[in-house]
Scaffold this motif. Structure first.
Motif, PDB file in Angstrom:
ATOM      1  N   ILE A  12       0.848  -1.190   0.000  1.00  0.00           N
ATOM      2  CA  ILE A  12       0.000   0.000   0.000  1.00  0.00           C
ATOM      3  C   ILE A  12       0.883   1.240   0.000  1.00  0.00           C
ATOM      4  N   GLU A  13       0.367   2.283  -0.577  1.00  0.00           N
ATOM      5  CA  GLU A  13       1.016   3.586  -0.518  1.00  0.00           C
ATOM      6  C   GLU A  13      -0.064   4.630  -0.705  1.00  0.00           C
ATOM      7  N   TYR A  14       0.001   5.651   0.122  1.00  0.00           N
ATOM      8  CA  TYR A  14      -0.935   6.767  -0.031  1.00  0.00           C
ATOM      9  C   TYR A  14      -0.282   8.054   0.447  1.00  0.00           C
ATOM     10  N   GLN A  15      -0.757   9.112  -0.133  1.00  0.00           N
ATOM     11  CA  GLN A  15      -0.311  10.455   0.210  1.00  0.00           C
ATOM     12  C   GLN A  15      -1.552  11.322   0.159  1.00  0.00           C
ATOM     13  N   GLN A  16      -1.801  12.082   1.213  1.00  0.00           N
ATOM     14  CA  GLN A  16      -3.046  12.836   1.271  1.00  0.00           C
ATOM     15  C   GLN A  16      -2.952  14.005   2.245  1.00  0.00           C
ATOM     16  N   ILE A  17      -3.930  14.865   2.154  1.00  0.00           N
ATOM     17  CA  ILE A  17      -4.137  15.933   3.131  1.00  0.00           C
ATOM     18  C   ILE A  17      -5.362  15.530   3.938  1.00  0.00           C
ATOM     19  N   MET A  18      -5.233  15.566   5.246  1.00  0.00           N
ATOM     20  CA  MET A  18      -6.312  15.170   6.149  1.00  0.00           C
ATOM     21  C   MET A  18      -6.696  16.345   7.042  1.00  0.00           C
ATOM     22  N   MET A  19      -7.936  16.324   7.484  1.00  0.00           N
ATOM     23  CA  MET A  19      -8.365  17.227   8.536  1.00  0.00           C
ATOM     24  C   MET A  19      -9.105  16.392   9.566  1.00  0.00           C
ATOM     25  N   GLU A  20      -8.746  16.565  10.816  1.00  0.00           N
ATOM     26  CA  GLU A  20      -9.448  15.917  11.909  1.00  0.00           C
ATOM     27  C   GLU A  20     -10.090  17.005  12.757  1.00  0.00           C
ATOM     28  N   VAL A  21     -11.372  16.858  12.997  1.00  0.00           N
ATOM     29  CA  VAL A  21     -12.086  17.743  13.901  1.00  0.00           C
ATOM     30  C   VAL A  21     -12.268  16.965  15.195  1.00  0.00           C
ATOM     31  N   LEU A  22     -11.774  17.529  16.267  1.00  0.00           N
ATOM     32  CA  LEU A  22     -11.783  16.872  17.567  1.00  0.00           C
ATOM     33  C   LEU A  22     -12.707  17.627  18.510  1.00  0.00           C
ATOM     34  N   GLU A  23     -13.724  16.980  19.002  1.00  0.00           N
ATOM     35  CA  GLU A  23     -14.588  17.577  20.011  1.00  0.00           C
ATOM     36  C   GLU A  23     -13.998  17.235  21.368  1.00  0.00           C
ATOM     37  N   ILE A  24     -13.818  18.254  22.186  1.00  0.00           N
ATOM     38  CA  ILE A  24     -13.152  18.103  23.473  1.00  0.00           C
ATOM     39  C   ILE A  24     -14.187  18.142  24.597  1.00  0.00           C
TER      40      ILE A  24
END
Length: 154
Positions: free
Chosen positions: A129-141
């Motif tokens: 496998i190989e991947y390259q990406q831009i991610m966004m994580e929204v974290l509720e605290i």
């Protein structure tokens, strides 16, 4: 005149408190990112996984579109994440991630945007496998821990 003095002092206190909260959330976001990245490294261990999981509530909800769309909080949320992440632990032969942005929303949410590039062998299919990406994580605290994680691909 006295009222104005107190009003100025009050608003200064609010600004200082807000700034301190934002700095604390930014520090938390950096810590979260560093510990999450450590779980993806080729040399990731159960210890690195537990250091990440300690940041989450026991009933954490998690979505990772398009793969997991239900982010319901369940009593075994952290246990389910531990099981899923343990399955993939150490499957990368290469992993690099860079934190691009951190956005804080009062004391209840953080959004982190990062790029990542991974190579490895899928533990089930044994395919490369190989991947390259831009991610966004929204974290509720909630009470200083992550209660809900929502992951998005750019």
């Amino acid at each position: 005149m006295i009222f104005q003095k107190y009003a100025v002092v009050f608003w200064l206190a609010v600004l200082v408190t807000s700034n301190a909260q934002a700095q604390n959330l930014e520090k938390f976001a950096q810590d979260y990112f560093d510990k999450m990245v450590a779980t993806q490294a080729p040399n990731a261990t159960e210890k690195s996984l537990e250091e990440y999981l300690v940041l989450l509530t026991d009933d954490v909800g998690h979505s990772h579109l398009p793969y997991v769309s239900d982010d319901s909080r369940l009593p075994d949320g952290k246990a389910s994440m531990r099981k899923g992440m343990t399955f993939y632990l150490g499957s990368h032969t290469y992993y690099d991630a860079k934190l691009l942005n951190v956005f804080t929303f009062n004391d209840s949410a953080i959004a982190i945007r990062y790029s990542n590039h991974a190579k490895g062998i899928h533990p089930q299919s044994k395919q490369a496998i190989e991947y390259q990406q831009i991610m966004m994580e929204v974290l509720e605290i909630e009470n200083g821990k992550v209660a809900v994680i929502r992951k998005y691909h750019e």
